[in-house]
Design a protein around this motif. Structure first.
Motif, PDB file in Angstrom:
ATOM      1  N   ALA A   1     -55.686  12.293 -19.732  1.00  0.00           N
ATOM      2  CA  ALA A   1     -56.319  10.981 -19.545  1.00  0.00           C
ATOM      3  C   ALA A   1     -57.730  10.971 -20.115  1.00  0.00           C
ATOM      4  O   ALA A   1     -58.133  10.019 -20.798  1.00  0.00           O
ATOM      5  CB  ALA A   1     -56.336  10.623 -18.065  1.00  0.00           C
ATOM      6  N   LYS A   2     -58.484  12.032 -19.859  1.00  0.00           N
ATOM      7  CA  LYS A   2     -59.872  12.090 -20.313  1.00  0.00           C
ATOM      8  C   LYS A   2     -59.985  12.203 -21.828  1.00  0.00           C
ATOM      9  O   LYS A   2     -60.984  11.760 -22.417  1.00  0.00           O
ATOM     10  CB  LYS A   2     -60.575  13.267 -19.640  1.00  0.00           C
ATOM     11  N   ALA A   3     -58.991  12.795 -22.454  1.00  0.00           N
ATOM     12  CA  ALA A   3     -59.042  12.991 -23.907  1.00  0.00           C
ATOM     13  C   ALA A   3     -58.544  11.769 -24.682  1.00  0.00           C
ATOM     14  O   ALA A   3     -58.660  11.723 -25.913  1.00  0.00           O
ATOM     15  CB  ALA A   3     -58.205  14.210 -24.287  1.00  0.00           C
ATOM     16  N   SER A   4     -58.021  10.780 -23.976  1.00  0.00           N
ATOM     17  CA  SER A   4     -57.379   9.644 -24.638  1.00  0.00           C
ATOM     18  C   SER A   4     -58.364   8.535 -24.980  1.00  0.00           C
ATOM     19  O   SER A   4     -59.384   8.355 -24.313  1.00  0.00           O
ATOM     20  CB  SER A   4     -56.273   9.071 -23.735  1.00  0.00           C
ATOM     21  N   ASP A   5     -58.030   7.786 -26.012  1.00  0.00           N
ATOM     22  CA  ASP A   5     -58.798   6.582 -26.336  1.00  0.00           C
ATOM     23  C   ASP A   5     -58.538   5.508 -25.293  1.00  0.00           C
ATOM     24  O   ASP A   5     -59.435   4.748 -24.928  1.00  0.00           O
ATOM     25  CB  ASP A   5     -58.405   6.067 -27.724  1.00  0.00           C
ATOM     26  N   LEU A   6     -57.311   5.441 -24.828  1.00  0.00           N
ATOM     27  CA  LEU A   6     -56.927   4.530 -23.752  1.00  0.00           C
ATOM     28  C   LEU A   6     -55.975   5.246 -22.810  1.00  0.00           C
ATOM     29  O   LEU A   6     -55.079   5.973 -23.259  1.00  0.00           O
ATOM     30  CB  LEU A   6     -56.238   3.278 -24.321  1.00  0.00           C
ATOM     31  N   HIS A   7     -56.160   5.040 -21.533  1.00  0.00           N
ATOM     32  CA  HIS A   7     -55.276   5.667 -20.543  1.00  0.00           C
ATOM     33  C   HIS A   7     -54.690   4.610 -19.626  1.00  0.00           C
ATOM     34  O   HIS A   7     -55.416   3.797 -19.048  1.00  0.00           O
ATOM     35  CB  HIS A   7     -56.039   6.693 -19.697  1.00  0.00           C
ATOM     36  N   ILE A   8     -53.364   4.604 -19.528  1.00  0.00           N
ATOM     37  CA  ILE A   8     -52.677   3.692 -18.612  1.00  0.00           C
ATOM     38  C   ILE A   8     -52.166   4.513 -17.435  1.00  0.00           C
ATOM     39  O   ILE A   8     -51.393   5.459 -17.610  1.00  0.00           O
ATOM     40  CB  ILE A   8     -51.494   2.989 -19.315  1.00  0.00           C
ATOM     41  N   LYS A   9     -52.617   4.138 -16.258  1.00  0.00           N
ATOM     42  CA  LYS A   9     -52.224   4.882 -15.062  1.00  0.00           C
ATOM     43  C   LYS A   9     -50.953   4.287 -14.464  1.00  0.00           C
ATOM     44  O   LYS A   9     -50.870   3.087 -14.212  1.00  0.00           O
ATOM     45  CB  LYS A   9     -53.343   4.835 -14.024  1.00  0.00           C
ATOM     46  N   VAL A  10     -49.966   5.144 -14.266  1.00  0.00           N
ATOM     47  CA  VAL A  10     -48.725   4.744 -13.598  1.00  0.00           C
ATOM     48  C   VAL A  10     -48.537   5.693 -12.431  1.00  0.00           C
ATOM     49  O   VAL A  10     -48.098   6.835 -12.601  1.00  0.00           O
ATOM     50  CB  VAL A  10     -47.514   4.817 -14.551  1.00  0.00           C
ATOM     51  N   GLN A  11     -48.878   5.216 -11.281  1.00  0.00           N
ATOM     52  CA  GLN A  11     -48.819   6.061 -10.078  1.00  0.00           C
ATOM     53  C   GLN A  11     -47.821   5.490  -9.084  1.00  0.00           C
ATOM     54  O   GLN A  11     -47.798   4.274  -8.860  1.00  0.00           O
ATOM     55  CB  GLN A  11     -50.206   6.147  -9.429  1.00  0.00           C
ATOM     56  N   VAL A  12     -46.988   6.345  -8.531  1.00  0.00           N
ATOM     57  CA  VAL A  12     -46.000   5.908  -7.544  1.00  0.00           C
ATOM     58  C   VAL A  12     -46.335   6.511  -6.192  1.00  0.00           C
ATOM     59  O   VAL A  12     -46.950   7.583  -6.118  1.00  0.00           O
ATOM     60  CB  VAL A  12     -44.574   6.310  -7.979  1.00  0.00           C
ATOM     61  N   GLU A  13     -45.931   5.828  -5.148  1.00  0.00           N
ATOM     62  CA  GLU A  13     -46.217   6.309  -3.799  1.00  0.00           C
ATOM     63  C   GLU A  13     -45.458   7.588  -3.495  1.00  0.00           C
ATOM     64  O   GLU A  13     -45.971   8.491  -2.831  1.00  0.00           O
ATOM     65  CB  GLU A  13     -45.856   5.226  -2.774  1.00  0.00           C
TER      66      GLU A  13
ATOM     67  N   SER B   1     -47.102  12.032 -19.566  1.00  0.00           N
ATOM     68  CA  SER B   1     -47.128  13.192 -18.671  1.00  0.00           C
ATOM     69  C   SER B   1     -47.561  12.704 -17.302  1.00  0.00           C
ATOM     70  O   SER B   1     -48.664  12.160 -17.165  1.00  0.00           O
ATOM     71  CB  SER B   1     -48.110  14.263 -19.170  1.00  0.00           C
ATOM     72  N   ASN B   2     -46.715  12.882 -16.312  1.00  0.00           N
ATOM     73  CA  ASN B   2     -47.040  12.379 -14.978  1.00  0.00           C
ATOM     74  C   ASN B   2     -48.309  13.042 -14.436  1.00  0.00           C
ATOM     75  O   ASN B   2     -49.201  12.374 -13.914  1.00  0.00           O
ATOM     76  CB  ASN B   2     -45.871  12.616 -14.024  1.00  0.00           C
ATOM     77  N   SER B   3     -48.400  14.358 -14.615  1.00  0.00           N
ATOM     78  CA  SER B   3     -49.578  15.072 -14.117  1.00  0.00           C
ATOM     79  C   SER B   3     -50.761  14.949 -15.060  1.00  0.00           C
ATOM     80  O   SER B   3     -51.924  15.059 -14.646  1.00  0.00           O
ATOM     81  CB  SER B   3     -49.246  16.556 -13.933  1.00  0.00           C
ATOM     82  N   GLY B   4     -50.474  14.743 -16.331  1.00  0.00           N
ATOM     83  CA  GLY B   4     -51.542  14.707 -17.330  1.00  0.00           C
ATOM     84  C   GLY B   4     -52.014  16.086 -17.710  1.00  0.00           C
ATOM     85  O   GLY B   4     -53.011  16.238 -18.425  1.00  0.00           O
ATOM     86  N   GLU B   5     -51.295  17.105 -17.242  1.00  0.00           N
ATOM     87  CA  GLU B   5     -51.691  18.488 -17.518  1.00  0.00           C
ATOM     88  C   GLU B   5     -50.570  19.289 -18.172  1.00  0.00           C
ATOM     89  O   GLU B   5     -50.653  20.513 -18.254  1.00  0.00           O
ATOM     90  CB  GLU B   5     -52.116  19.194 -16.213  1.00  0.00           C
ATOM     91  N   THR B   6     -49.536  18.634 -18.642  1.00  0.00           N
ATOM     92  CA  THR B   6     -48.418  19.341 -19.262  1.00  0.00           C
ATOM     93  C   THR B   6     -48.927  20.149 -20.455  1.00  0.00           C
ATOM     94  O   THR B   6     -49.471  19.586 -21.411  1.00  0.00           O
ATOM     95  CB  THR B   6     -47.345  18.347 -19.739  1.00  0.00           C
ATOM     96  N   HIS B   7     -48.729  21.468 -20.398  1.00  0.00           N
ATOM     97  CA  HIS B   7     -49.346  22.363 -21.385  1.00  0.00           C
ATOM     98  C   HIS B   7     -48.931  22.028 -22.815  1.00  0.00           C
ATOM     99  O   HIS B   7     -49.765  21.997 -23.730  1.00  0.00           O
ATOM    100  CB  HIS B   7     -48.974  23.813 -21.075  1.00  0.00           C
TER     101      HIS B   7
END
Length: 326
Positions: free
Chosen positions: A136-148, A102-108
């Protein structure tokens, strides 16, 4: 707008999109860290299956990620998060590892699954563009993929971000592939319908003509009657064997032409015109190796023999062509 202006506008837009998405993938290398390694270790040690979930465009990327993982040695499948809320969550077991996109991490539809995933003790790896998101906060591991920026001129449609996650998924799959020592033979077992699978899996005994379809005559039979056997079996050849089933030779269309050129009596015994010392292969020979041997020898058929060199069947180039080996 003139055709020439429209053409230039289209090309300019396309070049800009490719530039933006190329940059997104290039920058992805800088975001790889110990978390990525830890995620790969977790997936490598997974005792169950890898379950990928994602909604919308992320779902399409997730489906491809799961397919790539599955075909490269990591058992995986995709679950649609909306369907998961209506029963498909039962497909996920306690030994599985979930990758949530989920790009936003908030997809319902995705965050709605978090309480059940955590309650069941299922390990969760998330891939988002937001470290502070609920996912991200609920995950055991979070990989951030952020684009400009997205390639969409309004910076709205998921484009560069999904391309980056797609590349990350491939990076995970290939990293696991190499860590497992996954070989082309292993790949072929997951792709039996593909050309590579056929070349690495199919053996001559899978394709050979045997039993009632295997052409064979005794050495004292006439050329005339041998032709009946060749016609009946439709192979353009016949083997010649003795009473004990030992291979003595082969008689082909080419042998027939050469016999006619020498004015050999058609009622002469087949042993007078057969070819001795014909090419043979064992039952476990790969079909692709049989093709290579035929091409090297300029022949169209091979006799398949057992460990005692007794003929069991025959494989023809047409069989290999039909099977997609060639």
């Amino acid at each position: 707008m003139s055709d020439s202006n429209l053409e230039q506008q289209i090309l300019t837009s396309a070049e800009r999109v490719i530039d933006i998405e190329t940059l997104a993938v290039t920058n992805l290398k800088q975001q790889l860290d110990k978390t990525f390694v830890a995620a790969c270790r977790k997936l490598l040690n997974c005792q169950g299956k890898v379950v990928v979930i994602g909604m919308g465009k992320s779902g399409h990327i997730g489906s491809k990620m799961a397919a790539t993982l599955a075909s490269t040695g990591t058992p995986a499948f995709f679950v649609h998060p909306a369907e998961a809320s209506h029963g498909d969550l039962g497909m996920i077991g306690e030994l599985d590892v979930v990758i949530a996109l989920s790009n936003s991490g908030e997809t319902h539809e995705v965050t709605a699954l978090l309480p059940v995933i955590k309650r069941r003790g299922i390990e969760l790896i998330s891939i988002t563009g937001n470290d502070n998101s609920s996912l991200a906060k609920a995950s055991d591991l979070h990989i951030k993929v952020q684009v400009e920026q997205e390639a969409c001129p309004h910076n709205l449609a998921p484009t560069a971000s999904t391309t980056a996650v797609l590349a990350l998924g491939d990076a995970i799959a290939v990293s696991l592939l190499e860590a497992r020592g996954f070989t082309p033979d292993d790949f072929a077992l997951s792709h039996p319908g593909g050309s590579l699978g056929k070349r690495l899996i199919l053996q001559v005994d899978d394709l050979m003509h045997s039993g009632s379809t295997f052409p064979s005559v005794k050495p004292d039979i006439s050329i005339r009657n041998a032709l009946f056997e060749m016609t009946d079996k439709r192979m353009g050849m016949t083997t010649v064997t003795d009473k004990q089933g030992n291979l003595l030779g082969i008689f082909t269309d080419g042998d027939l032409r050469r016999a006619f050129e020498r004015d050999v009596d058609i009622d002469a015994p087949i042993e007078d015109v057969m070819t001795k010392g014909c090419k043979t292969v064992k039952t476990q020979t790969l079909a692709v190796d049989a093709v290579n041997l035929m091409e090297e020898s300029s022949i169209t058929s091979l006799i398949v023999v057992d460990s005692d060199e007794k003929p069991l069947g025959v494989i023809h180039m047409h069989d290999l062509l039909k099977a997609g080996v060639v």
